[in-house]
Design an enzyme around this catalytic site. Structure first.
Site, short mmCIF file in Angstrom:
data_model
loop_
_atom_site.label_atom_id
_atom_site.label_comp_id
_atom_site.label_asym_id
_atom_site.label_seq_id
_atom_site.Cartn_x
_atom_site.Cartn_y
_atom_site.Cartn_z
N HIS A 248 0.83 -1.22 0.00
CA HIS A 248 0.00 0.00 0.00
C HIS A 248 0.86 1.26 0.00
CE1 HIS A 248 -3.27 -2.78 1.28
NE2 HIS A 248 -2.30 -3.32 2.00
N LYS B 80 15.10 22.37 -10.56
CA LYS B 80 14.48 21.09 -10.92
C LYS B 80 15.42 20.13 -11.64
CE LYS B 80 10.71 19.94 -10.60
NZ LYS B 80 9.53 20.33 -11.38
N SER C 63 14.08 22.23 -15.77
CA SER C 63 12.86 22.98 -16.03
C SER C 63 13.24 24.31 -16.67
CB SER C 63 12.12 23.21 -14.72
OG SER C 63 11.30 24.37 -14.82
N TYR D 13 -9.38 -13.01 -46.34
CA TYR D 13 -8.75 -11.68 -46.31
C TYR D 13 -9.82 -10.59 -46.44
CZ TYR D 13 -6.00 -7.56 -47.35
OH TYR D 13 -5.47 -6.31 -47.30
N GLU E 292 9.41 8.67 -16.75
CA GLU E 292 8.04 9.15 -16.96
C GLU E 292 7.55 8.80 -18.37
OE1 GLU E 292 7.22 13.19 -14.70
OE2 GLU E 292 9.20 13.21 -15.61
N ASN F 126 14.32 16.63 -13.47
CA ASN F 126 13.11 15.84 -13.69
C ASN F 126 13.41 14.46 -14.27
OD1 ASN F 126 11.52 17.99 -12.82
ND2 ASN F 126 11.46 18.89 -14.87
#
Ligand code: ARG
Length: 475
Positions: A171, A298, A292, A332, A305, A300
């Site tokens: 968790h 920053k 940034s 086809y 991501e 990043n």
């Protein structure tokens, strides 16, 4: 539009459609554009030419075309391939797809013999053959080697961190301490299954549709085993209708690619979270992070991501492909032309993401000190305290309750478990003896988890050795 798959010989001179014999009007320009797939299927040219060369050799062996024609066709196809390799090829939308572009150019170069190549063949078995060959080559040449490489990168980090401990989470709450090596080995396992799925998909992709022609087979005396073998397939497909209409192999590859992305996105998510200042478990290399444009402080984690973000498009590719196939009547249908962009995108994306992750790992700094501090602050050995009491004869349910109260007291007093004196422990139960002070350490907790598959250093060392051996065997 024509769609029977038996294309008459291309007419290089008139500029008419290959199938133009039956038609009295030229194709509408918009229709031609929408119909054309050459913009994306030209990347199948190597497979298309290999398939055509095998087909021509077989036609000659079976006495269907002359040996001279076959030799001329094969040399002509090599020349066309060289033109395409060199970037000297003028792809034409009017010629619809890679198959007709290549054949048209072949005939322009070698004349009448070129028109014999399409004997006993259709674009329907041709495209299915090309696509299967492409799948086999990408599995062997790109996907499986990159999985091996990523597993190697994971093992390299794991081996350098056999005594780095971090909190294991459930968790996303600190749960029990685990070795970083154990955590990374979990991904090695996932990738083993991914590899198995690719090789399993490979088995079914490795059957040849070539020689099934448009849908029903052909009256020419083909040797389908010969072409299958020449192209590296294990055998010819058994049913001509199935052979030209089946794209299960493409779905299977997209499904395998989707699960690879599930796994990569979980690791990516951990790397994003771990690189946050809140965790600080890792620091990404400067070459693998970005800044940034407005906030000077920053750094990043764009690469993980992006891996996480690209997962969606691969799932989309899988769903697109399944939806194209759903409800298609045999055999086809032109809908099948829509299979390629989804398949190509899924394979390209997963190839890039495997590559990115394998490069990301060795450039990352793993902050053992921060991981350790999170263990020390997190009551991660609370289960060990309860286990200790249970071993002393306290029923586990009662022990759980005692330790719950103990942890509550520590939180209120801002204390940690390893900082408690025996007297403090004994306020909660007189079953505590002096050995509790050792049992409550992170090292003891990890070392105690010797069950098969557990995080004890002994077990992890065995798992590392086994994973290394599996990788070595593949070479
Ligand atoms: N470009 C077509 C495809 O990708 C090739 C097969 C075309 N066959 C046909 N009968 N129109 O599916």
């Amino acid at each position: 539009m024509a769609g029977d798959g038996h294309d008459p010989k291309p007419d290089a001179e008139s500029g008419q459609n290959t199938w133009g014999g039956r038609f009295s009007e030229p194709t509408d320009a918009f229709v031609a554009r929408l119909n054309a797939s050459v913009g994306f299927d030209q990347r199948l040219y190597r497979e298309d030419i290999d398939g055509s060369k095998a087909h021509a050799a077989m036609l000659a062996q079976q006495g269907i075309i002359s040996a001279e024609d076959a030799a001329t066709i094969r040399a002509g196809l090599d020349a066309v391939r060289a033109e395409i390799d060199a970037g000297d090829f003028a792809w034409s939308d009017a010629l619809e797809d890679v198959h007709m572009n290549v054949e048209h150019r072949l005939t322009a170069r070698i004349g009448a013999a070129g028109g014999r190549l399409h004997t006993a063949r259709s674009r329907n078995d041709q495209v299915a053959t090309d696509l299967r060959l492409w799948v086999l080559r990408r599995i062997d040449g790109d996907l499986v080697p990159r999985i091996d490489r990523l597993q190697t990168a994971l093992l390299d980090v794991a081996e350098a961190h056999t005594d780095t401990v971090l909190p294991g989470y459930t968790h996303l709450q600190r749960a029990q301490p685990v070795l970083l090596a154990h955590h990374l080995l979990a991904y090695v396992e996932m990738l083993d299954r991914d590899r198995g799925r690719l090789l399993d998909c490979r088995k079914r992709a490795a059957e040849s549709p070539l020689g099934c022609a448009a849908l029903a087979g052909t009256p020419f005396p083909l040797d389908r085993v010969m072409t299958a073998t020449a192209l590296g397939f294990t055998r010819p497909m058994a049913n001509s209708l199935d052979a030209v209409g089946d794209r299960d192999f493409a779905v299977e590859l997209c499904a395998a690619a989707s699960l690879i992305m599930v796994h990569l996105s979980r690791l990516a998510e951990e790397m994003v979270v771990w690189s946050s200042q809140e965790f600080g478990f890792i620091e990404l290399g400067d070459a693998f992070a970005t800044g940034s444009s407005i906030m000077p402080q920053k750094k990043n984690p764009d690469i993980p991501e992006l891996v996480r973000g690209k997962t969606g498009r691969v799932f989309g590719d899988l769903v697109a492909l399944l939806t194209v196939l759903k409800g298609l009547p045999l055999a086809y249908n032109k809908d099948l032309q829509e299979d390629k962009e989804a398949l190509f995108d899924a394979v390209d994306t997963v190839t890039d993401c495997l590559e990115a992750t394998a490069r990301l790992l060795p450039t990352t700094t793993w902050r053992a000190d921060r991981m350790r501090a999170a263990c020390d602050a997190g009551f991660v050995t609370a289960t060990d305290v309860a286990d200790y009491l249970a071993a002393k004869g306290v029923p586990f349910r009662d022990a759980h309750h005692v330790v719950g109260r103990l942890v509550g007291w520590c939180i209120a007093e801002q204390r940690t478990l390893p900082s408690l004196s025996l007297a403090e422990f004994r306020r909660f139960s007189d079953a505590f003896d002096d050995d509790i002070r050792r049992a409550v350490t992170v090292e003891a907790s990890v070392a105690a988890r010797t069950s098969r598959g557990g995080t004890a250093p002994k077990r992890v060392a065995e798992a590392l050795a086994a994973a290394r051996a599996r990788l070595a065997e593949r070479r």
